[in-house]
Design an enzyme around this catalytic site. Sequence first.
Site, PDB file in Angstrom:
ATOM      1  N   GLY A  63      -9.583 -49.114  59.848  1.00  0.00           N
ATOM      2  CA  GLY A  63      -9.340 -50.539  59.676  1.00  0.00           C
ATOM      3  C   GLY A  63     -10.538 -51.328  60.161  1.00  0.00           C
ATOM      4  O   GLY A  63     -11.383 -50.807  60.899  1.00  0.00           O
ATOM      5  N   CYS A  90     -10.748 -42.914  62.581  1.00  0.00           N
ATOM      6  CA  CYS A  90     -11.540 -44.111  62.857  1.00  0.00           C
ATOM      7  C   CYS A  90     -10.743 -45.090  63.716  1.00  0.00           C
ATOM      8  O   CYS A  90     -10.480 -44.822  64.875  1.00  0.00           O
ATOM      9  CB  CYS A  90     -12.041 -44.743  61.558  1.00  0.00           C
ATOM     10  N   TYR A  91     -10.297 -46.228  63.166  1.00  0.00           N
ATOM     11  CA  TYR A  91      -9.497 -47.159  63.959  1.00  0.00           C
ATOM     12  C   TYR A  91      -8.235 -46.473  64.469  1.00  0.00           C
ATOM     13  O   TYR A  91      -7.818 -46.685  65.621  1.00  0.00           O
ATOM     14  CB  TYR A  91      -9.122 -48.387  63.127  1.00  0.00           C
ATOM     15  N   HIS A 177     -14.772 -40.152  59.005  1.00  0.00           N
ATOM     16  CA  HIS A 177     -13.851 -40.299  57.875  1.00  0.00           C
ATOM     17  C   HIS A 177     -13.798 -39.003  57.062  1.00  0.00           C
ATOM     18  O   HIS A 177     -14.627 -38.784  56.179  1.00  0.00           O
ATOM     19  CB  HIS A 177     -14.290 -41.456  56.976  1.00  0.00           C
ATOM     20  N   GLU A 179     -11.793 -38.301  54.763  1.00  0.00           N
ATOM     21  CA  GLU A 179     -11.375 -38.568  53.381  1.00  0.00           C
ATOM     22  C   GLU A 179     -12.533 -38.903  52.464  1.00  0.00           C
ATOM     23  O   GLU A 179     -12.389 -38.881  51.237  1.00  0.00           O
ATOM     24  CB  GLU A 179     -10.347 -39.711  53.350  1.00  0.00           C
ATOM     25  N   ASP A 235      -2.543 -45.223  31.063  1.00  0.00           N
ATOM     26  CA  ASP A 235      -1.560 -45.650  32.061  1.00  0.00           C
ATOM     27  C   ASP A 235      -0.246 -46.069  31.412  1.00  0.00           C
ATOM     28  O   ASP A 235       0.825 -45.572  31.763  1.00  0.00           O
ATOM     29  CB  ASP A 235      -2.112 -46.803  32.902  1.00  0.00           C
ATOM     30  N   LYS A 383      -5.586 -42.488  38.991  1.00  0.00           N
ATOM     31  CA  LYS A 383      -5.817 -42.206  37.572  1.00  0.00           C
ATOM     32  C   LYS A 383      -5.782 -40.709  37.262  1.00  0.00           C
ATOM     33  O   LYS A 383      -5.195 -40.294  36.251  1.00  0.00           O
ATOM     34  CB  LYS A 383      -7.154 -42.803  37.142  1.00  0.00           C
TER      35      LYS A 383
END
Length: 528
Positions: A63, A90-91, A177, A179, A235, A383
């Site tokens: 964050g 992180c945060y 991070h 991710e 979509d 997606k």
Amino acid sequence: MAAAGASDAGFDTVLVVDFGAQYAQLIARRVRECHVYSEIVPHTMPVGEMLAKRPKAIILSGGPASVYAENAPPVSEGLLLTGVPTFGICYGHQVMVRELGGTVAQTGMSEFGRTMLSVAEEGTLLAGLPAEQTVWMSHGDAATAAPEGFTVTASTLGAPVAAMEDPARGLYGVQFHPEVLHTEHGQAVLRHFLYEAAGCRPNWTMLNIVEEQVAQVRERVGSARVICALSGGVDSAVAAALVQRAVGEQLTCVFVDHGLLRKGEAEQVQKDFVAATGVDLKVVDAERRFLDALAGVSDPEEKRKIIGREFIRVFEQAAREVVEAADAGGEPVEFLVQGTLYPDVVESGGGSGTANIKSHHNVGGLPDDLEFQLVEPLRALFKDEVRRVGEELGLPPEIVWRQPFPGPGLGIRIIGEVTAERLEILREADAIARAELTRAGLDRDIWQCPVVLLADVRSVGVQGDGRTYGHPIVLRPVSSEDAMTADWSRLPYDVLATISNRITNEVRAVNRVVLDVTSKPPGTIEWE
């Protein structure tokens, strides 16, 4: 997509607690890549509500705030005492440290981007990984002392406690991070937490998604009629096919030819999708309506909102016509299906604490007096997940692998007022670019290639020994995984040259073709 009862369905749930990070959804995506279901929840959700979802594990996101700032988002009371394995990033790492009695401070050495991590002790998260490895950092504060009971397993020059863990309490944290793709072993760190620390089972599949959503749609809709906003893109096509599996003939797909489509697109939608699904399709010619509504409008946000408003008004009229055409005593149309994806929600300000980057016509652009209840079975998906659901539903590759095309269509690829003449110019240029990319075999190598007309810009050129004063066309080829971040695609020079030569030779109003080489961030994929 709700996770309630997920364990009853045979798969585990991981909650990603969002502290206002633009990329909390990226954490959720990486968890799903490990075949474990994940769901994002706001940091303000009470612990009791989180536990009611029966999570197998909890991840605290990053964050933008400092943990000791006056308005810093707190961790929900008691969250770190539940016994559910919890991983702070992180945060989330810093708030865990601070909450449990460690220290977080400004060390005077911020770290942004690639950073070298030194592993002191492997522990659970870093087991089997190199002693020195590259991670992605983005912090000004750092944990300088871990709480009692934690083992510090790694550090960097600017983060004395870059990784820590307390397996006895099921608590883990990293300053970097995992991710982000630039963290070279990030996915391995996540797998170690999910599998070894939390005991999650890697058995969540696209079949799970289909079965869960079909059941939810069927229960919610009952015997009511449903219409679907079919654009021809992957979509809306996947959303329609999924809802059709749930409610069958109760669904009518409405395809609005708003005049903002690419060359040959309306015909392709009618042919390919009906052939693949056999769905009841109603085609509405609304080109004049949209062009009249957009006349004189150049502001991008206003264009998006106008297009969103007109879409809904057209669907309301289409719903009335569906009812009128039905047998006497038929059920009313109560629901509208849309192919909204999670990135649409985030960029429209729908994430917890996230900024409103731009209104998507199917999220922030909807009118307040909407007559329908929305059905958005893909709202929690990315997606690539949607494409896999499409394959699971048996849709043909021509639909599943179609490059993304925005709902507002070419209306947001014309910089300036949208007119019939400008649309025709852009259609021809776009058709050339798409044809040459297909000819070069690049359709699956790039995410998409928006072609943009700078309608309010003129540039001097020379064609046929004469001076011209034409429009520039911008090529915006990008590579991405989920549209939240993107980089410009390095297309072969000969392909770019062919596209440029054909456009300037065949589209008379264009005398210049330029290449957009901006990543996202800072630029979005679409120009408007």
